[in-house]
Design an enzyme around this catalytic site. Sequence first.
Site, PDB file in Angstrom:
ATOM      1  N   GLY A 111       0.831  -1.207   0.000  1.00 32.00           N
ATOM      2  CA  GLY A 111       0.000   0.000   0.000  1.00 32.00           C
ATOM      3  C   GLY A 111       0.860   1.248   0.000  1.00 32.00           C
ATOM      4  CB  SER A 112       0.022   4.722   0.908  1.00 29.44           C
ATOM      5  OG  SER A 112      -0.221   4.669   2.287  1.00 29.44           O
ATOM      6  CB  THR A 113       5.327   5.720   0.978  1.00 26.60           C
ATOM      7  OG1 THR A 113       5.662   5.049  -0.243  1.00 26.60           O
ATOM      8  CG2 THR A 113       6.599   6.021   1.746  1.00 26.60           C
TER       9      THR A 113
ATOM     10  N   GLY B  17       3.063   2.486   5.315  1.00 23.62           N
ATOM     11  CA  GLY B  17       4.245   1.620   5.495  1.00 23.62           C
ATOM     12  C   GLY B  17       5.169   2.186   6.561  1.00 23.62           C
TER      13      GLY B  17
ATOM     14  CD  GLU C  85       4.750  -3.737  -3.818  1.00 25.40           C
ATOM     15  OE1 GLU C  85       5.147  -2.560  -4.059  1.00 25.40           O
ATOM     16  OE2 GLU C  85       3.725  -4.215  -4.290  1.00 25.40           O
TER      17      GLU C  85
ATOM     18  CB  CYS D 163       2.803  -0.860  -6.833  1.00 27.72           C
ATOM     19  SG  CYS D 163       3.039  -2.622  -7.007  1.00 27.72           S
TER      20      CYS D 163
HETATM   21  P1  NDP Z   1      -3.191   2.800   2.530  1.00 28.21           P
HETATM   22  O1  NDP Z   1      -2.151   2.403   1.607  1.00 28.21           O
HETATM   23  O2  NDP Z   1      -2.847   3.616   3.666  1.00 28.21           O
HETATM   24  O3  NDP Z   1      -3.861   1.422   3.031  1.00 28.21           O
HETATM   25  C1  NDP Z   1      -4.984   1.368   3.811  1.00 28.21           C
HETATM   26  C2  NDP Z   1      -4.985   0.019   4.499  1.00 28.21           C
HETATM   27  O4  NDP Z   1      -3.943  -0.003   5.462  1.00 28.21           O
HETATM   28  C3  NDP Z   1      -6.274  -0.236   5.222  1.00 28.21           C
HETATM   29  O5  NDP Z   1      -6.555  -1.624   5.148  1.00 28.21           O
HETATM   30  C4  NDP Z   1      -5.931   0.164   6.643  1.00 28.21           C
HETATM   31  O6  NDP Z   1      -6.714  -0.531   7.564  1.00 28.21           O
HETATM   32  C5  NDP Z   1      -4.493  -0.281   6.735  1.00 28.21           C
HETATM   33  N1  NDP Z   1      -3.713   0.458   7.737  1.00 28.21           N
HETATM   34  C6  NDP Z   1      -3.703   1.774   7.998  1.00 28.21           C
HETATM   35  N2  NDP Z   1      -2.828   2.055   8.994  1.00 28.21           N
HETATM   36  C7  NDP Z   1      -2.266   0.874   9.351  1.00 28.21           C
HETATM   37  C8  NDP Z   1      -1.276   0.492  10.309  1.00 28.21           C
HETATM   38  N3  NDP Z   1      -0.687   1.380  11.106  1.00 28.21           N
HETATM   39  N4  NDP Z   1      -0.962  -0.816  10.407  1.00 28.21           N
HETATM   40  C9  NDP Z   1      -1.536  -1.724   9.598  1.00 28.21           C
HETATM   41  N5  NDP Z   1      -2.471  -1.430   8.680  1.00 28.21           N
HETATM   42  C10 NDP Z   1      -2.825  -0.136   8.557  1.00 28.21           C
HETATM   43  O7  NDP Z   1      -4.330   3.650   1.874  1.00 28.21           O
HETATM   44  P2  NDP Z   1      -5.208   3.597   0.557  1.00 28.21           P
HETATM   45  O8  NDP Z   1      -5.619   2.204   0.241  1.00 28.21           O
HETATM   46  O9  NDP Z   1      -6.245   4.583   0.780  1.00 28.21           O
HETATM   47  O10 NDP Z   1      -4.264   4.117  -0.643  1.00 28.21           O
HETATM   48  C11 NDP Z   1      -3.620   5.362  -0.605  1.00 28.21           C
HETATM   49  C12 NDP Z   1      -2.568   5.409  -1.697  1.00 28.21           C
HETATM   50  O11 NDP Z   1      -1.713   4.290  -1.582  1.00 28.21           O
HETATM   51  C13 NDP Z   1      -3.117   5.315  -3.111  1.00 28.21           C
HETATM   52  O12 NDP Z   1      -3.495   6.563  -3.588  1.00 28.21           O
HETATM   53  C14 NDP Z   1      -1.947   4.746  -3.869  1.00 28.21           C
HETATM   54  O13 NDP Z   1      -1.108   5.807  -4.265  1.00 28.21           O
HETATM   55  C15 NDP Z   1      -1.232   3.894  -2.850  1.00 28.21           C
HETATM   56  N6  NDP Z   1      -1.500   2.448  -3.029  1.00 28.21           N
HETATM   57  C16 NDP Z   1      -0.452   1.670  -3.407  1.00 28.21           C
HETATM   58  C17 NDP Z   1      -0.650   0.329  -3.619  1.00 28.21           C
HETATM   59  C18 NDP Z   1       0.467  -0.547  -4.061  1.00 28.21           C
HETATM   60  O14 NDP Z   1       0.227  -1.566  -4.713  1.00 28.21           O
HETATM   61  N7  NDP Z   1       1.710  -0.223  -3.712  1.00 28.21           N
HETATM   62  C19 NDP Z   1      -1.968  -0.295  -3.467  1.00 28.21           C
HETATM   63  C20 NDP Z   1      -2.991   0.616  -3.051  1.00 28.21           C
HETATM   64  C21 NDP Z   1      -2.745   1.932  -2.841  1.00 28.21           C
HETATM   65  P3  NDP Z   1      -7.528   0.262   8.736  1.00 28.21           P
HETATM   66  O15 NDP Z   1      -8.309   1.312   8.053  1.00 28.21           O
HETATM   67  O16 NDP Z   1      -8.353  -0.756   9.414  1.00 28.21           O
HETATM   68  O17 NDP Z   1      -6.462   0.795   9.645  1.00 28.21           O
END
Ligand code: NDP
Length: 469
Positions: free
Chosen positions: A219-221, A224, A241, A275
């Site tokens: 997911g997002s940096t 992470g 990742e 990504c």
């Molecule tokens: P995030 O990447 O922040 O992911 C959200 C997820 O992470 C939710 O399931 C959330 O669960 C969980 N999460 C949040 N905080 C924590 C933590 N401290 N520990 C563990 N899990 C956590 O957000 P988005 O999906 O909204 O995407 C935002 C941006 O990320 C996009 O615009 C894109 O640029 C990028 N992205 C990159 C991806 C990739 O493949 N690299 C995939 C998807 C998005 P909860 O709400 O229950 O805390």
Amino acid sequence: MLNQMLYNGQYVSGLGSEIDVVNPATLDTITTFKSATPKQLDDAVKASFDSFNLWKNISDVELKFILARIGQDIKAARDEIAELITLEQGKPLELAKLEVDMGIYWLEVTNSFEIPIKENKDSLGKKIKVYHHPIGVVASITPWNWPFMIAIWHIIPALKAKNCVINKPSEYTPLSTIRLIDIINKYIPKGVCNIVLGDGEIGSNLSNHPLIEKVIFTGSTPTGQKILASSVEQFRQVTLELGGNDVAIVLEDVDIDKIAPKIFASAFFNSGQTCACIKRLYVHDQVYEGLVKKLVEIADSQIIGNGFDKMTTLGPVQNIKQYQKLKILIEKAIKNGAHIENTRKLILPDTGYFLPPLILTNVLESSEIFTTEQFGPVLPIVKFSSIEDVINNSNHSSYALGGSIWTEDINKAEKIANQMQSGTVWINSHSDVSPYAEFGGWKMSGIGSTFGLDGLLQFTKRQSIHLSE
Ligand code: NDP
């Protein structure tokens, strides 16, 4: 349709708030699930921890057989899973089927690896054996862009290394993952592979739970970074990742007709929500005009719509947050002088998070659309004449996940590849990941890697045993 959590071998309804799963193409609510409470999450982790003692001792032969059966069941449910993916994620059905097929392929390749016991001798003749042991309970947090395939990328190696897993899918796209966990649970003991649902704090409560020994997150940096920070106290293992803002460099000797469809596909498949897809395109000035023209032709021939419509080539952006983020980035880029090269105004459906595929030129390398992970159907293009400058400029990014070089001269490409700051470099292709090749980012694109035997070993604890007479 399955919409509950599954932990300790049982379907469980959440006791927290209600969350709608919305079809991004129609904005209809597909189903509503209830989020886990912190107490339910704790119960799930504790049950999984208790199951670990049994699972870690499973024989290699039995494990291989179980994972093969899971693969066969996924194959049998392929069309049904693909429909769930299109419904919740929006991508065209054929692409959703490919997502399931890729998941099966990754499962089969991962299952074919043997975790080795390596034997070395030091210069004094002492024998040293290196073992790889299971870690414990792994938290897997998966995103909404490739919900099914990425869940397989996390869960199958974790199980293959004899760990237990708790997956927390994106609240936007939980359905295909619930079906995956449902299939897996037919063959494994209770508590070994679990799914919890929620938004808000469930992800962080999971990754911070004291019984969690490893977190894998895609997911997002910024998220992470939070996971990394919270792992410090316990020295918890992490595989992150994260964001990508991949560069592609096109040299002057290319065959434009041959490469344009491949470049377009990498930049726009899944509506740019991948990504490791091309997000910054540098083109040599000798082929710039021709390539831009060809890319515009391909972009203008796309059909944007509901993924269930057979004619659709590009589906919607998956969620409103992402849709609004992209609209702002595009507006800002245009304000700063970027030019939309498309010549046709594509018809977009009246409802849903749809955006047309945009080919942007005259883009400032310092503009946000070029420097951030925009994650949508937009391709900014920059003209160049000096390869040294491009290597230097393209390396000037906080992201370093993937990159590519496009040329007929493979030797030259390999030399350039070695100068690129990027976890993976492809020559004459992009986004072309392989279950045999380790994959992971440098800089703010992540820590650790997945895929291949080395990726699998990241789900283990290494132990060296020194044997002296
Ligand atoms: P995030 O990447 O922040 O992911 C959200 C997820 O992470 C939710 O399931 C959330 O669960 C969980 N999460 C949040 N905080 C924590 C933590 N401290 N520990 C563990 N899990 C956590 O957000 P988005 O999906 O909204 O995407 C935002 C941006 O990320 C996009 O615009 C894109 O640029 C990028 N992205 C990159 C991806 C990739 O493949 N690299 C995939 C998807 C998005 P909860 O709400 O229950 O805390």
